[in-house]
Enzyme design. Structure first.
Site, PDB file in Angstrom:
ATOM      1  N   CYS A  38     -21.548  12.129  -0.201  1.00 19.99           N
ATOM      2  CA  CYS A  38     -20.672  13.416   0.057  1.00 19.99           C
ATOM      3  C   CYS A  38     -19.590  13.576   0.793  1.00 19.99           C
ATOM      4  O   CYS A  38     -19.485  12.866   1.816  1.00 19.99           O
ATOM      5  CB  CYS A  38     -22.083  14.206   1.127  1.00 19.99           C
ATOM      6  SG  CYS A  38     -21.152  15.612   1.998  1.00 19.99           S
ATOM      7  N   CYS A  41     -19.165  14.182   4.157  1.00 19.92           N
ATOM      8  CA  CYS A  41     -19.699  13.327   5.134  1.00 19.92           C
ATOM      9  C   CYS A  41     -18.556  12.230   5.251  1.00 19.92           C
ATOM     10  O   CYS A  41     -18.645  11.607   6.318  1.00 19.92           O
ATOM     11  CB  CYS A  41     -20.973  12.827   4.486  1.00 19.92           C
ATOM     12  SG  CYS A  41     -22.187  14.097   4.480  1.00 19.92           S
ATOM     13  N   SER A 414     -10.818  22.714 -16.346  1.00 20.33           N
ATOM     14  CA  SER A 414      -9.729  23.086 -15.561  1.00 20.33           C
ATOM     15  C   SER A 414     -10.076  23.116 -13.953  1.00 20.33           C
ATOM     16  O   SER A 414      -9.223  22.835 -13.082  1.00 20.33           O
ATOM     17  CB  SER A 414      -8.946  24.428 -15.896  1.00 20.33           C
ATOM     18  OG  SER A 414     -10.070  25.483 -15.678  1.00 20.33           O
ATOM     19  N   ASN A 420     -10.117  17.804  -8.343  1.00 21.40           N
ATOM     20  CA  ASN A 420      -9.446  16.491  -8.446  1.00 21.40           C
ATOM     21  C   ASN A 420      -7.937  16.601  -7.722  1.00 21.40           C
ATOM     22  O   ASN A 420      -7.812  15.714  -6.760  1.00 21.40           O
ATOM     23  CB  ASN A 420      -9.089  15.944  -9.883  1.00 21.40           C
ATOM     24  CG  ASN A 420     -10.157  15.590 -10.704  1.00 21.40           C
ATOM     25  OD1 ASN A 420     -11.425  15.503 -10.089  1.00 21.40           O
ATOM     26  ND2 ASN A 420     -10.174  15.659 -12.122  1.00 21.40           N
TER      27      ASN A 420
HETATM   28  C1  LIG Z   1     -19.224  21.005  -7.994  1.00 21.13           C
HETATM   29  C2  LIG Z   1     -18.862  19.859  -7.287  1.00 21.13           C
HETATM   30  C3  LIG Z   1     -17.884  20.252  -6.190  1.00 21.13           C
HETATM   31  C4  LIG Z   1     -17.348  19.233  -5.207  1.00 21.13           C
HETATM   32  N1  LIG Z   1     -16.326  19.586  -4.236  1.00 21.13           N
HETATM   33  C5  LIG Z   1     -15.738  18.589  -3.462  1.00 21.13           C
HETATM   34  C6  LIG Z   1     -15.220  19.015  -2.270  1.00 21.13           C
HETATM   35  O1  LIG Z   1     -14.972  20.110  -2.043  1.00 21.13           O
HETATM   36  N2  LIG Z   1     -14.656  17.839  -1.780  1.00 21.13           N
HETATM   37  C7  LIG Z   1     -15.145  16.694  -1.896  1.00 21.13           C
HETATM   38  O2  LIG Z   1     -14.735  15.615  -0.884  1.00 21.13           O
HETATM   39  N3  LIG Z   1     -15.869  16.368  -2.945  1.00 21.13           N
HETATM   40  C8  LIG Z   1     -16.146  17.061  -3.941  1.00 21.13           C
HETATM   41  N4  LIG Z   1     -16.879  16.827  -4.906  1.00 21.13           N
HETATM   42  C9  LIG Z   1     -17.177  15.566  -5.340  1.00 21.13           C
HETATM   43  C10 LIG Z   1     -15.894  15.152  -6.271  1.00 21.13           C
HETATM   44  O3  LIG Z   1     -15.482  16.250  -7.083  1.00 21.13           O
HETATM   45  C11 LIG Z   1     -16.060  13.929  -7.001  1.00 21.13           C
HETATM   46  O4  LIG Z   1     -17.242  14.047  -7.616  1.00 21.13           O
HETATM   47  C12 LIG Z   1     -16.260  12.533  -6.155  1.00 21.13           C
HETATM   48  O5  LIG Z   1     -15.216  12.514  -5.134  1.00 21.13           O
HETATM   49  C13 LIG Z   1     -16.563  11.666  -7.052  1.00 21.13           C
HETATM   50  O6  LIG Z   1     -15.143  11.350  -7.909  1.00 21.13           O
HETATM   51  P1  LIG Z   1     -15.037  10.449  -9.090  1.00 21.13           P
HETATM   52  O7  LIG Z   1     -13.712   9.502  -8.918  1.00 21.13           O
HETATM   53  O8  LIG Z   1     -16.129   9.732  -9.496  1.00 21.13           O
HETATM   54  O9  LIG Z   1     -14.579  11.527 -10.256  1.00 21.13           O
HETATM   55  P2  LIG Z   1     -15.268  12.966 -10.560  1.00 21.13           P
HETATM   56  O10 LIG Z   1     -14.301  13.943 -10.270  1.00 21.13           O
HETATM   57  O11 LIG Z   1     -16.465  13.124 -10.049  1.00 21.13           O
HETATM   58  O12 LIG Z   1     -15.276  12.944 -12.166  1.00 21.13           O
HETATM   59  C14 LIG Z   1     -16.288  12.445 -12.996  1.00 21.13           C
HETATM   60  C15 LIG Z   1     -15.845  11.755 -14.069  1.00 21.13           C
HETATM   61  O13 LIG Z   1     -15.539  13.071 -14.976  1.00 21.13           O
HETATM   62  C16 LIG Z   1     -14.398  12.703 -15.707  1.00 21.13           C
HETATM   63  N5  LIG Z   1     -13.370  13.717 -15.397  1.00 21.13           N
HETATM   64  C17 LIG Z   1     -12.741  13.997 -14.342  1.00 21.13           C
HETATM   65  N6  LIG Z   1     -11.997  14.954 -14.327  1.00 21.13           N
HETATM   66  C18 LIG Z   1     -12.411  15.599 -15.434  1.00 21.13           C
HETATM   67  C19 LIG Z   1     -12.113  17.074 -16.073  1.00 21.13           C
HETATM   68  N7  LIG Z   1     -11.240  17.871 -15.295  1.00 21.13           N
HETATM   69  N8  LIG Z   1     -12.931  17.522 -16.870  1.00 21.13           N
HETATM   70  C20 LIG Z   1     -13.764  16.513 -17.569  1.00 21.13           C
HETATM   71  N9  LIG Z   1     -13.945  15.269 -17.038  1.00 21.13           N
HETATM   72  C21 LIG Z   1     -13.503  15.133 -16.123  1.00 21.13           C
HETATM   73  C22 LIG Z   1     -13.783  11.483 -15.587  1.00 21.13           C
HETATM   74  O14 LIG Z   1     -14.435  10.446 -16.598  1.00 21.13           O
HETATM   75  C23 LIG Z   1     -14.559  11.189 -14.165  1.00 21.13           C
HETATM   76  O15 LIG Z   1     -14.886   9.674 -13.902  1.00 21.13           O
HETATM   77  C24 LIG Z   1     -17.649  17.904  -5.505  1.00 21.13           C
HETATM   78  C25 LIG Z   1     -18.326  17.558  -6.816  1.00 21.13           C
HETATM   79  C26 LIG Z   1     -19.018  18.450  -7.445  1.00 21.13           C
HETATM   80  C27 LIG Z   1     -19.872  18.231  -8.705  1.00 21.13           C
END
Ligand SMILES: Cc1cc2nc3c(=O)[nH]c(=O)nc-3n(C[C@H](O)[C@H](O)[C@H](O)COP(=O)(O)OP(=O)(O)OC[C@H]3O[C@@H](n4cnc5c(N)ncnc54)[C@H](O)[C@@H]3O)c2cc1C
Length: 665
Positions: A38, A41, A414, A420
């Protein structure tokens, strides 16, 4: 590193230790219940660690601890403590009896000073539950507001582990003492020696750290025997994850399955009661998974949810099921355990759902339905509370304006990019997977444009990129839990194109039908041992005991049955085997059959719900039990008639043989 390590001055609790340490303890406890994935967290961890450092001298009067609720082994204990979101901070007074005695410490975004004050406030209100190791902090007549008093208690607590010195407070209202020591300013500290002499403490500032430091340096003041009890569990120890070779252009079924496992068994299993809007959200989620041709042929049979009022939710009732019971992140694997994983998987599942909904079938509304399902799911189940609030704020602004199916796909894309951008460079970012505006130019050069030096997206190109990326042909089975099957076939099944899958599936369905016709009495059996044609169980089974409970608990079994009637009919038209109990049998690949729980086999047989083919052909809707009863009744009535016939016949004969009623003349 995990969020906390054994080097941190706090206790890492686990399922085995939590209740034992927190309940009936002579210490007061402040506990952070967190989920390592999280984001909030992760942001909060340095504050909790700093607080642990700050109050480490307060042991054993006050102890600080943390419990990782993302660890499935801790799921039950977190539920017992009523934890529904993360991070949750609770204060347990000494000798707390029940998990519910934990007092919520509001505002996890607070500073160390705020949290310290919150601990002291709760400590002061402990009454009879005063920790024996804690010095008497509360003078009888203290008219100062708690917040001010709290600051001054800290010195006494800071000196807790030191011997040969005692810290006491004197209030300005205690005129006799004030006069005796000649106190003129408040606050000020005086050192009173055994021989009765006293002097004002020569500190630079009348502040906690100055007093504490000075008192510790006095001759004769020594640290007591109390040792810091750092009991880090092996599970929580720092560990880097073994890297898995993942192709970032692919989507991994292991990630999708792990996410489903986590959403259905952990997140949805957390609330004590599933009812009202929360139950509605779960129904929507389940319905959407079933409605959208999820995984496009990768063997997911969705889904039964059983009404429950008790927390050991039905979602956990089936130990072996379609989905693996463990979690394997591949494309979503972070370089350390607290990076990526579940939130990454959740984004991926919803991108896949919007795209498959946009591509398949005539249902124009479905992609919009997927978006609102995601909104509901995140609002009611996503454990990272602040993430959920952020997402809800984004959704409230613009989700309702989405009209078309492609628009739904682009909305999610978007807004994911908006998240992101907000998180880029922050502490939740895995250094090996920086948060980029996605897809980056090397993945999709045609998605990017530059107009007068300003970057813009080519949304049409993004859309076709997303459709290609989340197409069934781009799903990889690597690292997902396989079910043993014939060697060469298994090897061939590690990657199958959609066409291949569908052909295979149809062939298997044909074979299955043939087998059913040949051996009607084996209906309800789950497959031959060693074959790849084990009938897959539903993820969640019906639990009859739970069906008797309350009115607002909806039987999702019947819900989904109605909801997907049309889908079921279509499936039946394609010669799908659709039992009354399996909501929807989606495409499946023989190599992806999951082992079935023995009890589900028994259940299926006992209930007699599976109909043999000839009955299905007749379409009468009778179960085998019904038929057996009919035959038994028929047999009994025949025997009865035969008995009556024989009785009357014998009687007639007997009468004929007897002399007449009238005496001979
Ligand atoms: C609904 C939701 C809200 C969140 N809000 C927060 C928050 O407020 N604060 C916080 O710290 N974390 C938040 N998170 C977690 C954060 O967004 C990431 O999921 C987490 O940090 C893991 O990041 P990651 O690098 O694995 O990529 P992620 O952002 O989880 O993306 C997962 C995969 O999706 C693909 N991807 C990336 N961007 C896109 C896109 N624009 N369109 C399609 N595919 C894409 C890539 O292959 C990526 O590896 C949230 C997650 C969710 C599901």
């Amino acid at each position: 590193r995990s969020l906390y390590s054994p080097d941190d001055p706090l206790e890492l609790l686990s399922a085995d230790t939590a209740e034992r340490r927190l309940l009936g303890s002579p210490s007061a406890w402040a506990v952070e219940f967190f989920a390592s994935w999280c984001g909030h967290c992760i942001h909060f961890a340095p504050t909790w660690r700093a607080l642990a450092e700050d109050v480490r001298e307060w042991r054993p009067a006050v102890m600080l601890a943390a419990l990782d609720c993302a660890d499935e082994a801790n799921q039950q204990v977190c539920a017992d403590f009523g934890i529904t979101g993360f991070p949750t901070l609770k204060f347990f007074r000494a000798f707390s009896k029940k998990a519910e005695d934990g007092i919520r410490i509001a505002h996890p975004a607070a500073t160390v000073a705020d949290l310290r004050r919150a601990i002291i406030t709760n400590l002061e209100q402990s009454g009879d539950a005063w920790p024996p190791a804690c010095p008497p902090l509360e003078p009888a007549r203290d008219s100062h507001p708690i917040s001010q008093r709290g600051d001054r208690f800290q010195v006494a607590l800071d000196l807790l582990q030191y011997e040969n010195v005692a810290v006491r407070r004197v209030l300005s209202s205690e005129e006799e003492l004030v006069e005796q020591f000649g106190v003129t300013t408040f606050p000020s500290a005086y050192l009173l020696l055994r021989n009765g002499s006293f002097s004002r403490l020569p500190v630079h500032a009348e502040a906690r750290s100055f007093y504490t430091y000075y008192l510790r340096t006095l001759s004769g003041v020594t640290r007591g025997s109390y040792r810091l009890n750092i009991t880090g569990s092996a599970v929580n120890e720092s560990r880097a994850l073994q890297p898995l070779q993942a192709d970032r252009s692919k989507v991994y079924v292991a990630d999708l399955e792990s996410t489903l496992h986590y959403t259905l068994r952990v997140e949805a299993g957390r609330p004590a009661v599933l009812a009202g809007a929360q139950l509605g959200a779960l129904k929507c989620y389940v319905a959407t998974l079933a409605k959208v041709d999820f995984l496009g042929g990768f063997g997911l049979e969705v889904l039964m949810v059983v009404p429950t009022r008790s927390r050991p939710s039905v979602l956990q009732a089936s130990p072996a099921a379609v989905l693996p019971t463990n979690i394997t992140w591949v494309g979503c694997r972070g370089s350390e355990p607290h990076f990526r994983g579940y939130p990454c998987g959740l984004w991926t599942v919803f991108h896949l759902l919007t795209i498959q909904a946009a591509q398949g079938g005539p249902d124009q509304e479905l992609p919009l339905e997927v978006l609102s399902t995601m909104r509901c799911y995140v609002k009611h189940f996503f454990g990272c509370q602040e993430c959920a609030q952020h997402f809800e704020a984004m959704a409230a602004k613009s989700m309702d304006q989405v009209k078309g199916r492609d628009e739904a796909v682009l909305w999610l894309w978007s807004h994911h990019n908006e998240v992101n951008a907000r998180l880029a460079g922050g502490d939740t970012e895995d250094p090996q997977f920086p948060k980029l505006q996605w897809p980056p130019p090397d993945m999709c050069p045609q998605c990017h444009r530059e107009q007068r030096g300003v970057h813009t997206w080519d949304e049409a190109a993004v859309l076709s990129f997303l459709k290609e990326r989340f197409s069934p042909g781009n799903l990889l089975l690597d690292h997902a839990v396989p079910i043993p099957r014939a060697g060469a076939e298994a090897a061939a099944s590690t990657r199958l194109s959609t066409a291949g899958l569908r052909e295979k599936e149809e062939e298997e369905e044909r074979k299955e039908e043939e087998k059913e016709t040949e051996k009607p009495d084996r209906e309800g059996e789950t497959g031959r041992p060693g074959s790849s044609e084990l009938r897959r169980p539903s993820i969640v089974r019906r639990n009859p005991r739970l069906q008797a409970v309350g009115e607002d608990i909806v039987d999702l079994d019947s819900f989904s049955e109605q909801h997907f009637k049309s889908k079921a009919l279509r499936a039946a038209g394609r010669h799908r085997r659709l039992s009354k109990r399996d909501t929807v049998a989606l495409h499946h690949d023989g190599g992806w059959e999951r082992l079935q729980a023995p009890e589900s086999r028994e259940e299926a047989e006992e209930g007699g719900l599976r109909r043999s083919p000839w009955l299905r052909v007749l379409g009468l809707g009778f179960s085998r039990l019904d038929v057996s009863l009919c035959i038994a009744l028929y047999f009994l009535s025949s025997m009865c008639l035969l008995g009556m016939y024989t009785f009357f016949r014998l009687r007639t004969r007997a009468r004929k043989g007897r002399p007449g009623f009238f005496p001979a003349a």
